[in-house]
Motif scaffolding. Structure first.
Motif, short mmCIF file in Angstrom:
data_model
loop_
_atom_site.label_atom_id
_atom_site.label_comp_id
_atom_site.label_asym_id
_atom_site.label_seq_id
_atom_site.Cartn_x
_atom_site.Cartn_y
_atom_site.Cartn_z
N ASN A 1 0.75 -1.23 0.10
CA ASN A 1 0.10 -0.14 0.15
C ASN A 1 1.02 1.36 0.14
O ASN A 1 0.87 1.95 0.97
CB ASN A 1 -0.88 0.06 1.36
CG ASN A 1 -1.85 -1.08 1.19
OD1 ASN A 1 -2.72 -1.35 0.16
ND2 ASN A 1 -1.91 -2.10 1.91
N ASN B 1 -3.78 2.34 4.59
CA ASN B 1 -2.97 3.17 5.19
C ASN B 1 -2.46 2.81 6.67
O ASN B 1 -1.51 3.12 7.14
CB ASN B 1 -3.18 4.56 5.36
CG ASN B 1 -3.37 4.95 3.66
OD1 ASN B 1 -2.28 5.49 3.10
ND2 ASN B 1 -4.66 5.02 3.09
N GLN C 1 2.23 4.95 -0.69
CA GLN C 1 1.44 6.37 -0.98
C GLN C 1 2.29 6.88 -1.87
O GLN C 1 3.40 7.42 -1.60
CB GLN C 1 1.43 6.94 0.29
CG GLN C 1 0.76 6.17 1.54
CD GLN C 1 0.77 7.19 3.02
OE1 GLN C 1 1.91 7.80 3.03
NE2 GLN C 1 -0.33 7.11 3.78
N THR D 1 -3.09 6.07 -2.33
CA THR D 1 -2.51 4.77 -1.90
C THR D 1 -2.67 3.56 -2.90
O THR D 1 -3.96 3.39 -3.15
CB THR D 1 -3.13 4.51 -0.47
OG1 THR D 1 -3.12 5.57 0.30
CG2 THR D 1 -2.44 3.40 0.43
#
Length: 154
Positions: free
Chosen positions: A86, A114, A88, A108
């Motif tokens: 995940n 997150n 960013q 994301t």
């Protein structure tokens, strides 16, 4: 976020007026060499997480366009999503008026989680208080885990 060869920002001390109204990026790290970083979803403005960056994490984030933080518990750089997938991607980076906090607008990848609990946001509970003053946490029904942390983080 535009990838650049190397991120440079000023480490000089500036006046309040220069920090508040100037165009020089001069992040103010605390005594531990850290600055607060808040990640927000670039599309729906959900507050995703709060973390810290040191100068190297901030520079890497600017250079790569991928959010990198400083893990206070591990005392190491932490490329968000490196284990879970995940990642960013930074869409925009802002600083507050006195340059002692960073705001990252991110997208994301993968499941969009997150939080280490598998949720989209680390802020998935509301603090409540009843008439007697007793506090409790209420889960946000809309933010269910998107992955099983016991599997991802073995």
């Amino acid at each position: 976020m535009k990838n650049i060869r190397s991120a440079q920002f000023s480490t000089e001390a500036y006046s309040k007026s220069e920090l508040d109204s100037g165009t020089i990026f001069a992040p103010r790290f605390n005594a531990d060499g850290l600055i607060i970083a808040i990640a927000v979803d670039a599309d729906d403005n959900t507050i995703l997480m709060l973390a810290h960056m040191n100068a190297e994490a901030l520079s890497m984030s600017l250079t790569t366009g991928i959010a990198t933080y400083w893990s206070r518990s591990r005392k190491a750089l932490w490329k968000k999503g490196e284990t879970s997938g995940n990642i960013q991607q930074i869409v925009e980076m802002r600083t507050d008026c006195d340059q002692d906090a960073i705001l990252l607008r991110v997208r994301t990848l993968d499941t969009g989680a997150n939080c280490h609990t598998g949720r989209k946001s680390c802020f998935y509970r509301t603090v409540t208080m009843d008439e007697t003053g007793q506090t409790a946490l209420i889960f946000d029904d809309a933010d269910h885990p998107r992955f099983d942390p016991n599997i991802v983080y073995k």
